[in-house]
Design a protein around this motif. Sequence first.
Motif, short mmCIF file in Angstrom:
data_model
loop_
_atom_site.label_atom_id
_atom_site.label_comp_id
_atom_site.label_asym_id
_atom_site.label_seq_id
_atom_site.Cartn_x
_atom_site.Cartn_y
_atom_site.Cartn_z
N UNK A 1 32.67 51.32 61.09
CA UNK A 1 33.97 51.91 60.77
C UNK A 1 33.85 53.10 59.84
N UNK A 2 32.99 52.98 58.83
CA UNK A 2 32.78 54.10 57.91
C UNK A 2 32.12 55.27 58.63
N UNK A 3 31.14 54.98 59.48
CA UNK A 3 30.47 56.04 60.25
C UNK A 3 31.50 56.77 61.12
N UNK A 4 32.44 56.03 61.70
CA UNK A 4 33.46 56.65 62.55
C UNK A 4 34.35 57.61 61.78
N UNK A 5 34.57 57.34 60.49
CA UNK A 5 35.40 58.23 59.67
C UNK A 5 34.71 59.57 59.47
N UNK A 6 33.41 59.55 59.26
CA UNK A 6 32.67 60.77 58.94
C UNK A 6 32.06 61.47 60.15
N UNK A 7 32.03 60.80 61.27
CA UNK A 7 31.34 61.35 62.43
C UNK A 7 32.16 61.02 63.68
N UNK A 8 32.37 61.99 64.52
CA UNK A 8 33.13 61.74 65.74
C UNK A 8 32.21 61.16 66.81
N UNK A 9 31.99 59.87 66.70
CA UNK A 9 31.16 59.17 67.68
C UNK A 9 32.05 58.20 68.46
N UNK A 10 31.67 57.91 69.68
CA UNK A 10 32.51 57.02 70.51
C UNK A 10 32.27 55.54 70.20
N UNK A 11 32.40 55.16 68.93
CA UNK A 11 32.08 53.79 68.53
C UNK A 11 33.29 52.85 68.52
N UNK A 12 34.48 53.34 68.79
CA UNK A 12 35.67 52.50 68.65
C UNK A 12 35.59 51.18 69.41
N UNK A 13 35.24 51.18 70.71
CA UNK A 13 35.19 49.88 71.39
C UNK A 13 34.08 48.97 70.84
N UNK A 14 32.97 49.55 70.47
CA UNK A 14 31.88 48.75 69.90
C UNK A 14 32.29 48.18 68.56
N UNK A 15 32.89 49.01 67.76
CA UNK A 15 33.37 48.61 66.43
C UNK A 15 34.33 47.42 66.57
N UNK A 16 35.27 47.51 67.51
CA UNK A 16 36.25 46.44 67.72
C UNK A 16 35.57 45.15 68.19
N UNK A 17 34.64 45.24 69.13
CA UNK A 17 33.97 44.04 69.63
C UNK A 17 33.08 43.39 68.58
N UNK A 18 32.38 44.21 67.82
CA UNK A 18 31.51 43.66 66.78
C UNK A 18 32.34 42.92 65.73
N UNK A 19 33.49 43.47 65.37
CA UNK A 19 34.32 42.79 64.37
C UNK A 19 35.08 41.60 64.95
N UNK A 20 35.66 41.74 66.14
CA UNK A 20 36.49 40.66 66.67
C UNK A 20 35.66 39.51 67.24
N UNK A 21 34.67 39.83 68.03
CA UNK A 21 33.85 38.75 68.58
C UNK A 21 32.71 38.40 67.62
N UNK A 22 32.10 39.42 67.06
CA UNK A 22 30.96 39.18 66.16
C UNK A 22 31.34 38.52 64.86
N UNK A 23 32.29 39.09 64.16
CA UNK A 23 32.65 38.54 62.85
C UNK A 23 33.66 37.40 62.99
N UNK A 24 34.82 37.68 63.54
CA UNK A 24 35.90 36.69 63.56
C UNK A 24 35.56 35.50 64.45
N UNK A 25 35.21 35.77 65.70
CA UNK A 25 34.96 34.65 66.63
C UNK A 25 33.74 33.83 66.24
#
Length: 133
Positions: free
Chosen positions: A22-46
């Motif tokens: 998430x922090x990398x996405x703020x400073x760099x325009x990388x296409x990480x949004x779907x990965x970021x969401x899956x890592x947090x929702x399935x990786x962390x929460x689930x």
Amino acid sequence: MEIPLKFAWASLVYLVIGSTMGVVMVFNQTPLTPSHAHVLLIGWVSMMIFGVGYHLLPVFAGTDLHSPRLAELQFWLQNIGIVGLAFTMPYRYSGDGYRLWTIAFGALSLLAIYMFVYNTARSLIPPKEEKKS
């Protein structure tokens, strides 16, 4: 290490990875949004929910976990699915190769979720009482 602790530790690792993404996405325009969401929702929460569920639900039901081996398999398949999705999701529209891998890792992750549902549901069913003669 007990299954619930494996899920809890993995969950904490995914929290760090997802938050860093998430922090990398703020400073760099990388296409990480779907990965970021899956890592947090399935990786962390689930993963945390899986660990807590494997520990508490059988206790609430007064039973044992139906299959510790299935829980162990679910742990590894879920981790492979999450990491695979994290690497292929940003590029899923770049070509059929990435798209197919994204589908495969997503299916693996979904299979692991079904394994959790089955294992915990079976753990909630109380054992049949033996008939006394």
